[in-house]
Write a protein that holds these residues in place. Structure first.
Motif, PDB file in Angstrom:
ATOM      1  N   TYR A 288      34.866  43.075  27.516  1.00  0.00           N
ATOM      2  CA  TYR A 288      35.375  43.453  28.832  1.00  0.00           C
ATOM      3  C   TYR A 288      35.204  45.071  29.373  1.00  0.00           C
ATOM      4  CZ  TYR A 288      39.068  43.327  32.733  1.00  0.00           C
ATOM      5  OH  TYR A 288      39.723  43.421  34.025  1.00  0.00           O
ATOM      6  N   ILE A 289      35.487  45.693  28.472  1.00  0.00           N
ATOM      7  CA  ILE A 289      35.165  47.223  28.757  1.00  0.00           C
ATOM      8  C   ILE A 289      33.666  47.444  28.924  1.00  0.00           C
ATOM      9  CG2 ILE A 289      35.172  49.511  27.516  1.00  0.00           C
ATOM     10  CD1 ILE A 289      37.571  48.565  25.989  1.00  0.00           C
ATOM     11  N   ALA A 290      32.905  46.744  28.071  1.00  0.00           N
ATOM     12  CA  ALA A 290      31.377  47.006  28.567  1.00  0.00           C
ATOM     13  C   ALA A 290      30.613  46.649  29.721  1.00  0.00           C
ATOM     14  CB  ALA A 290      30.711  46.313  27.320  1.00  0.00           C
ATOM     15  N   MET A 291      31.472  45.585  30.083  1.00  0.00           N
ATOM     16  CA  MET A 291      31.227  44.871  31.451  1.00  0.00           C
ATOM     17  C   MET A 291      31.597  45.600  32.725  1.00  0.00           C
ATOM     18  SD  MET A 291      32.674  41.078  33.271  1.00  0.00           S
ATOM     19  CE  MET A 291      34.160  42.290  33.493  1.00  0.00           C
ATOM     20  N   LEU A 292      33.048  46.283  32.653  1.00  0.00           N
ATOM     21  CA  LEU A 292      33.563  46.891  33.472  1.00  0.00           C
ATOM     22  C   LEU A 292      32.737  48.206  33.560  1.00  0.00           C
ATOM     23  CD1 LEU A 292      37.091  46.576  32.870  1.00  0.00           C
ATOM     24  CD2 LEU A 292      35.950  45.577  34.866  1.00  0.00           C
ATOM     25  N   ALA A 293      32.394  49.005  32.540  1.00  0.00           N
ATOM     26  CA  ALA A 293      31.411  50.214  32.517  1.00  0.00           C
ATOM     27  C   ALA A 293      30.257  49.972  33.213  1.00  0.00           C
ATOM     28  CB  ALA A 293      31.426  50.854  30.959  1.00  0.00           C
ATOM     29  N   GLN A 294      29.582  48.754  32.652  1.00  0.00           N
ATOM     30  CA  GLN A 294      28.347  48.430  33.379  1.00  0.00           C
ATOM     31  C   GLN A 294      28.183  48.302  34.975  1.00  0.00           C
ATOM     32  OE1 GLN A 294      26.234  45.377  31.249  1.00  0.00           O
ATOM     33  NE2 GLN A 294      24.430  45.434  32.491  1.00  0.00           N
ATOM     34  N   ASN A 295      29.363  47.805  35.397  1.00  0.00           N
ATOM     35  CA  ASN A 295      29.354  47.585  36.771  1.00  0.00           C
ATOM     36  C   ASN A 295      29.764  48.854  37.645  1.00  0.00           C
ATOM     37  OD1 ASN A 295      28.416  44.880  36.383  1.00  0.00           O
ATOM     38  ND2 ASN A 295      30.528  43.981  36.268  1.00  0.00           N
ATOM     39  N   GLY A 296      30.229  49.907  36.887  1.00  0.00           N
ATOM     40  CA  GLY A 296      30.742  51.244  37.418  1.00  0.00           C
ATOM     41  C   GLY A 296      32.190  51.226  37.733  1.00  0.00           C
ATOM     42  N   GLN A 297      33.012  50.129  37.183  1.00  0.00           N
ATOM     43  CA  GLN A 297      34.347  50.054  37.338  1.00  0.00           C
ATOM     44  C   GLN A 297      35.134  50.943  36.286  1.00  0.00           C
ATOM     45  OE1 GLN A 297      34.119  45.691  37.446  1.00  0.00           O
ATOM     46  NE2 GLN A 297      35.515  45.926  39.307  1.00  0.00           N
ATOM     47  N   ASP A 298      34.797  52.354  36.436  1.00  0.00           N
ATOM     48  CA  ASP A 298      35.391  53.237  35.312  1.00  0.00           C
ATOM     49  C   ASP A 298      36.689  53.097  35.193  1.00  0.00           C
ATOM     50  OD1 ASP A 298      32.757  53.717  34.796  1.00  0.00           O
ATOM     51  OD2 ASP A 298      32.604  55.634  35.782  1.00  0.00           O
ATOM     52  N   ARG A 299      37.505  53.254  36.216  1.00  0.00           N
ATOM     53  CA  ARG A 299      39.020  53.452  36.204  1.00  0.00           C
ATOM     54  C   ARG A 299      39.586  52.189  35.562  1.00  0.00           C
ATOM     55  NH1 ARG A 299      41.585  57.464  38.706  1.00  0.00           N
ATOM     56  NH2 ARG A 299      40.499  58.749  40.031  1.00  0.00           N
ATOM     57  N   LEU A 300      39.045  50.824  35.816  1.00  0.00           N
ATOM     58  CA  LEU A 300      39.489  49.695  35.224  1.00  0.00           C
ATOM     59  C   LEU A 300      39.138  49.548  33.800  1.00  0.00           C
ATOM     60  CD1 LEU A 300      38.742  46.750  38.060  1.00  0.00           C
ATOM     61  CD2 LEU A 300      40.721  47.433  37.017  1.00  0.00           C
ATOM     62  N   ALA A 301      37.898  50.114  33.571  1.00  0.00           N
ATOM     63  CA  ALA A 301      37.444  50.344  32.276  1.00  0.00           C
ATOM     64  C   ALA A 301      38.329  51.241  31.273  1.00  0.00           C
ATOM     65  CB  ALA A 301      35.793  50.699  32.017  1.00  0.00           C
ATOM     66  N   LEU A 302      38.702  52.253  31.755  1.00  0.00           N
ATOM     67  CA  LEU A 302      39.520  53.084  31.008  1.00  0.00           C
ATOM     68  C   LEU A 302      40.761  52.514  30.757  1.00  0.00           C
ATOM     69  CD1 LEU A 302      38.679  56.554  32.872  1.00  0.00           C
ATOM     70  CD2 LEU A 302      38.249  55.924  30.598  1.00  0.00           C
ATOM     71  N   GLY A 303      41.663  51.924  31.893  1.00  0.00           N
ATOM     72  CA  GLY A 303      42.528  51.064  31.470  1.00  0.00           C
ATOM     73  C   GLY A 303      42.749  49.923  30.375  1.00  0.00           C
ATOM     74  N   ALA A 304      41.449  49.233  30.501  1.00  0.00           N
ATOM     75  CA  ALA A 304      41.365  48.262  29.486  1.00  0.00           C
ATOM     76  C   ALA A 304      41.188  48.803  28.077  1.00  0.00           C
ATOM     77  CB  ALA A 304      40.006  47.455  29.876  1.00  0.00           C
ATOM     78  N   LEU A 305      40.287  49.950  27.933  1.00  0.00           N
ATOM     79  CA  LEU A 305      40.278  50.865  26.820  1.00  0.00           C
ATOM     80  C   LEU A 305      41.835  51.173  26.491  1.00  0.00           C
ATOM     81  CD1 LEU A 305      38.510  51.827  24.414  1.00  0.00           C
ATOM     82  CD2 LEU A 305      38.210  53.910  25.996  1.00  0.00           C
ATOM     83  N   ARG A 306      42.607  51.670  27.170  1.00  0.00           N
ATOM     84  CA  ARG A 306      43.916  52.270  26.595  1.00  0.00           C
ATOM     85  C   ARG A 306      44.677  51.054  26.395  1.00  0.00           C
ATOM     86  NH1 ARG A 306      45.290  56.447  25.068  1.00  0.00           N
ATOM     87  NH2 ARG A 306      45.637  54.811  23.474  1.00  0.00           N
TER      88      ARG A 306
END
Length: 411
Positions: A288-306
């Motif tokens: 999920y984090i990789a998918m969000l990061a690849q799509n440029g959704q950095d804030r969502l990716a950071l939230g998922a990582l947290r």
């Protein structure tokens, strides 16, 4: 009608008024390439415009519209630049191989290049990204889905390219230089438009097997929001029936089939927590984090990582490519604790990565300076020192360790 039974119409596709006007315009503008000093700049611009229009042809045809576009508006510049860059790199690699005398290797590379062309073009056109397009597994998946038709398309594209090359050589040998250049450009753009139209037809006719939905069919389908809500409703029915494994399986299958909204991912994670499936939680978080990061959704990716790190402090499913980008983004946002935790997750994921010493030094610096925790800083450096195989990295780690107080107190 299968695309291979439309060879005549495909070959005459550039004769449609819009395509013919574009072809003639590009050919005439090609004369600017003869200008001294600045001619090569105009040539790059003109060929870029040609590929952009060809991409528009591909998109239109793949979406069920057999008429050439009047104006190129859908093909994104980034996709075209990525395509040109990849084609240039592959062509250069093949040429260098032949120049170096490795003829057999060069021929093999040329064959492989020909085989991956349809997948490369199709995946870039559908917006799946450069890394996805270059992944050989995706080309193999496409072959598995549509079978021998894939090779028919690849062979047809190769024949078109060979025909264009032979025609160009013949014209260059029989016509004066300036006139030959004009006609060669016209032949090139003709072949380019035909090739992209052919591939678009194949994508449209086999869209079900490819998992691609043409826009002309999209209006008859539920919107992604409707599908997501219907999925969540079915999941709640399973929960009410006290069937937690069934609800998880339903979500897992859907996540494997198509992109879904973040709310669906969150519900899936909630159910995995309730079921105590820690391994599945970590695996999903990594994807999920990789998918969000690849799509440029950095804030969502950071939230998922947290969330992943809060759920499991030893989380280690962080891909280095996306993880380092998220570290930079978290640093920009001032999320220093997340920076440290992400760096430590990267170290757990790949302790022998070439960048591991830099990750450890960065994490240790923040732990010592920002959080005053020299004990943890030392632990990070020592753990990385034990697994490091990079001599320069070992020197840097040892130097950093010597600067820390021996008693673990804050400096």
């Amino acid at each position: 009608m299968p695309f291979w039974q439309r060879s005549g119409a495909i070959a005459k596709y550039p004769l449609h008024p819009a395509a013919l006007a574009t072809l003639l315009l590009l050919t005439i503008l090609g004369m600017l390439g003869w200008l001294p000093n600045s001619g090569w700049i105009f040539s790059i611009i003109i060929y870029f415009a040609g590929y952009k229009y060809a991409f528009e042809i591909l998109l239109r045809t793949a979406n069920g519209d057999l008429q050439p576009p009047e104006v190129s508006i859908e093909a994104q510049n980034g996709s075209v630049w990525r395509l040109l860059g990849v084609l240039l790199a592959l062509a250069l690699a093949v040429k260098l191989t032949f120049v170096a005398g490795y003829v057999a290797v060069g021929v093999l590379m040329l064959v492989l290049f020909t085989c991956i062309q349809p997948a490369l073009l199709a995946l870039l056109a559908t917006g799946d990204g450069l890394l996805t397009a270059l992944n050989p597994a995706n080309a193999l998946r496409m072959v598995g889905r549509i079978g021998v038709v894939y090779f028919v398309v690849a062979a047809a594209l190769l024949l078109i390219q060979i025909a264009v090359l032979l025609a160009s050589r013949s014209l260059a040998a029989t016509l004066p230089g300036f006139l030959a250049s004009l006609v060669i450009d016209a032949v090139f753009f003709w072949g380019l438009f035909v090739s992209f139209h052919l591939l678009g037809l194949a994508m449209y006719q086999y869209h079900d097997a490819l998992g691609y939905t043409p826009s002309r069919h999209a209006d008859a389908l539920p919107t992604p929001h409707d599908r997501d809500q219907a999925l969540l409703d079915r999941v709640e029915v399973r929960i009410e029936e006290d069937d937690l494994p069934g609800a998880i399986a339903l979500l897992r299958d859907e996540l494997g089939e198509r992109p879904v909204a973040p709310v669906v991912h969150e519900r899936y994670r909630q159910l995995l927590r309730e079921a105590g499936e820690a391994e599945a939680l970590d695996a999903h978080a990594g994807r999920y984090i990789a998918m969000l990061a690849q799509n440029g959704q950095d804030r969502l990716a950071l939230g998922a990582l947290r969330d992943a790190l809060d759920t499991n402090p030893q989380f280690s499913r962080l891909d280095p490519e996306h993880g380092t980008g998220l570290v930079r983004r978290a640093l920009e946002l001032g999320q220093f604790r997340l920076v440290v935790d992400a760096l430590r997750a990267l170290l757990r994921a790949d302790p022998r990565h070439p960048q591991a010493p830099k990750w450890a030094l960065h994490a240790a610096q923040l732990l010592q300076v920002r959080f005053g925790d020299t004990t943890e800083a030392r632990a990070v450096l020592q753990a990385t020192r034990e697994t490091c195989r990079n001599e320069a990295g070992i020197v840097d780690l040892d130097a950093a360790l010597r600067t820390l107080p021996s008693d673990g107190s804050s400096t």
